[in-house]
Design an enzyme around this catalytic site. Structure first.
Site, PDB file in Angstrom:
ATOM      1  N   THR A   1       4.347  -2.403   5.839  1.00  0.00           N
ATOM      2  CA  THR A   1       2.890  -2.483   5.696  1.00  0.00           C
ATOM      3  C   THR A   1       2.455  -2.332   4.242  1.00  0.00           C
ATOM      4  OG1 THR A   1       2.579  -1.606   7.920  1.00  0.00           O
ATOM      5  CG2 THR A   1       0.716  -1.466   6.419  1.00  0.00           C
ATOM      6  N   VAL A   2       2.945  -1.276   3.573  1.00  0.00           N
ATOM      7  CA  VAL A   2       2.535  -1.021   2.189  1.00  0.00           C
ATOM      8  C   VAL A   2       3.195  -2.013   1.242  1.00  0.00           C
ATOM      9  CG1 VAL A   2       2.506   0.669   0.326  1.00  0.00           C
ATOM     10  CG2 VAL A   2       2.101   1.408   2.676  1.00  0.00           C
TER      11      VAL A   2
ATOM     12  N   LYS B   1       5.807  10.540   0.323  1.00  0.00           N
ATOM     13  CA  LYS B   1       5.400  11.946   0.306  1.00  0.00           C
ATOM     14  C   LYS B   1       6.508  12.881   0.762  1.00  0.00           C
ATOM     15  CE  LYS B   1       3.195  10.782   4.654  1.00  0.00           C
ATOM     16  NZ  LYS B   1       3.388   9.336   4.458  1.00  0.00           N
TER      17      LYS B   1
ATOM     18  N   GLU C   1       0.831   8.437  -7.100  1.00  0.00           N
ATOM     19  CA  GLU C   1      -0.556   8.462  -6.632  1.00  0.00           C
ATOM     20  C   GLU C   1      -0.682   8.084  -5.161  1.00  0.00           C
ATOM     21  OE1 GLU C   1      -3.873   9.664  -6.571  1.00  0.00           O
ATOM     22  OE2 GLU C   1      -3.559   9.303  -8.705  1.00  0.00           O
TER      23      GLU C   1
ATOM     24  N   ILE D   1      -7.345   7.122  -2.302  1.00  0.00           N
ATOM     25  CA  ILE D   1      -8.139   8.124  -3.027  1.00  0.00           C
ATOM     26  C   ILE D   1      -7.397   8.542  -4.291  1.00  0.00           C
ATOM     27  CG2 ILE D   1      -9.188  10.403  -2.926  1.00  0.00           C
ATOM     28  CD1 ILE D   1      -9.145  10.157   0.125  1.00  0.00           C
TER      29      ILE D   1
ATOM     30  N   LYS E   1       2.005  16.503   2.197  1.00  0.00           N
ATOM     31  CA  LYS E   1       0.992  16.171   1.196  1.00  0.00           C
ATOM     32  C   LYS E   1       0.430  17.413   0.509  1.00  0.00           C
ATOM     33  CE  LYS E   1      -0.289  11.950   3.667  1.00  0.00           C
ATOM     34  NZ  LYS E   1      -1.280  11.301   4.557  1.00  0.00           N
TER      35      LYS E   1
END
Length: 442
Positions: free
Chosen positions: A12-13, A102, A126, A133, A202
């Site tokens: 997906t990413v 993460k 990030e 965000i 996270k």
């Protein structure tokens, strides 16, 4: 100067990143300088949402890293291994890394930081927290002059979607989870989300950045929403609260006065369902959105809000990191340069230690199933009082079972050890059937 990108993962990413790189029109001019050179996938024959030339694809991720045409390695494959080993391999080859992983950073961030500092390359993360965000760079740089008192946030979109639906419709957890899975908001195995593990990864990263030290991921007390009942969400609403899965990192006072940047920092880091007053800045964050509230001195409160997951937001953060590195490379004409990223300055990290949970102080929501008889509330109040627990409110709700009652208690701030002492005494009362729910309250 064209910069070669090697992509580890085309899920997906990864597909979102590839899509951005393939359509530079209207984006930052540097995007046009990024050239996707090699892509590692698990299955060459699998249909993909983005069309790539067959010669770019390989099932060998090491080949992507070792390709001399690849200048920056982007890891979006997920999982602990081989992701960790591949990140370290890229660093050893002197190639900067951008990762959205993460789980790896939460557990092996210090090892990766030390390796990157030794090689003089960047590792930017990030996309690992908060999706689209921007929170990692602000914590590292923009807010670096502050004494960070507390970082708290809604940092898992799946659980926030479920809780938002439960609050709005009175729906049962299991029903909303099933729908979230059908919509693609939750995985087929949602354990990492609903049991709190994703949020714990996270907050470990955010705490490490906020307080300048490595936080032991395995030691973070973690509770998810998988045992939360719809009635607690409904009772909370009647009492003026909303329930959110909150991840919190808070500086605790130390017996030792701070003398240097290396002084040990005592922290309270945790993940759990929490009752938030409806006026709280995080209370209105609904759906799959995330929000992170940073409280510091002298800045005060700063909140970061936006979409926390998905191809678009996460890919946006990944490409932003790539552009960050690309800009530095262009400014220095590709010359070797030690990293300026404070995450990688391992020698500047202080020791962080998590406080014993029994020593923490907080408010609580407790739901008790009891006999509907005179004197029960008084006995419960006595147990709390004898343990030194002050009660803010105590309310009895009707039940459908004849002869039974549900009593909800909200306490003032109390030491966890005292609170547990009170619960043990209450559980032993003849008129109390069970302690049905126990949640933190702000």
């Amino acid at each position: 100067m064209t910069i070669g990108i090697g992509l580890l993962g085309l899920g997906t990413v990864g597909a979102g990143v590839a899509g951005i790189l393939a359509t530079p029109s209207g984006r930052h001019p540097l995007v046009a300088e990024l050239d996707l050179r090699r892509v590692a996938v698990r299955d060459l024959a699998r249909p993909r949402p983005v069309e790539l030339a067959a010669e770019l694809l390989t099932t060998n991720p090491e080949a992507v890293i070792d390709d001399p045409a690849v200048d920056i390695v982007v890891e979006v494959m997920g999982g602990l291994e081989p992701a960790r080993s591949l990140i370290l391999r890229a660093i050893a080859a002197g190639k900067p890394v951008v990762t959205a992983n993460k789980a790896v950073i939460a557990r092996y961030g210090e090892e990766i930081a030390a390796a990157a500092a030794k090689q003089g390359v960047y590792v930017l993360i990030e996309a690992a927290v908060g999706g689209g965000i921007p929170i990692i760079e602000p914590l590292k740089q923009s807010l670096g002059a502050n004494r960070i008192q507390r970082v708290s946030g809604i940092i898992n979109g799946t659980t926030n979607y479920i809780l938002s639906r439960m609050a709005a419709e009175g729906a049962a957890y299991s029903d909303v989870l099933a729908e979230a899975q059908s919509l693609g908001y939750a995985e087929a195995d949602p354990a990492a989300d609903v049991q709190g593990g994703d949020a714990a990864d996270k907050i470990a990263i955010l705490a490490g950045l906020a307080y300048g030290g490595s936080v032991p991921r395995a030691a973070i007390p973690t509770e998810g929403i998988d045992r939360l009942e719809a009635r607690d969400v409904a009772y909370a609403a009647q009492l003026g609260y909303v329930v959110k899965l909150l991840a919190v990192a808070q500086a605790m006072p130390s017996a030792e006065a701070p003398t240097s940047a290396q002084t040990e920092q005592l922290l309270d880091v945790r993940v759990h369902p929490t009752l938030l007053p409806k006026a709280h800045p995080l209370a209105g964050v609904n759906g799959v959105n995330n929000a992170i509230l940073v409280e510091g001195d002298p800045v005060g409160q700063v909140m970061f809000y936006g979409p926390g997951a998905g191809a678009g937001p996460t890919a946006s953060a990944v490409v932003a990191d790539i552009l960050n590195i690309a800009g530095i490379r262009q400014a220095t004409a590709g010359s070797a340069k030690p990293p300026l990223d404070p995450l990688l300055a391992a020698g500047s990290w202080r020791a962080c230690r998590l406080v014993d949970s029994a020593e923490t102080t907080h408010r609580n929501y407790v739901r008790l199933r009891t006999s509907d008889e005179a004197g029960v509330i008084g006995k419960i109040g006595t147990c709390f009082g004898e343990a030194g627990v002050s009660i803010q409110s105590i309310v009895q709700f009707e039940t459908q079972s004849a002869g039974d009652a549900e009593i909800v208690v909200i306490t003032h701030d109390v030491c966890e050890a005292n609170f547990r002492q009170a619960l043990a005494a209450i559980e032993a009362l003849a008129g109390v059937h069970t302690i049905a729910a126990c949640l933190r309250t702000l």
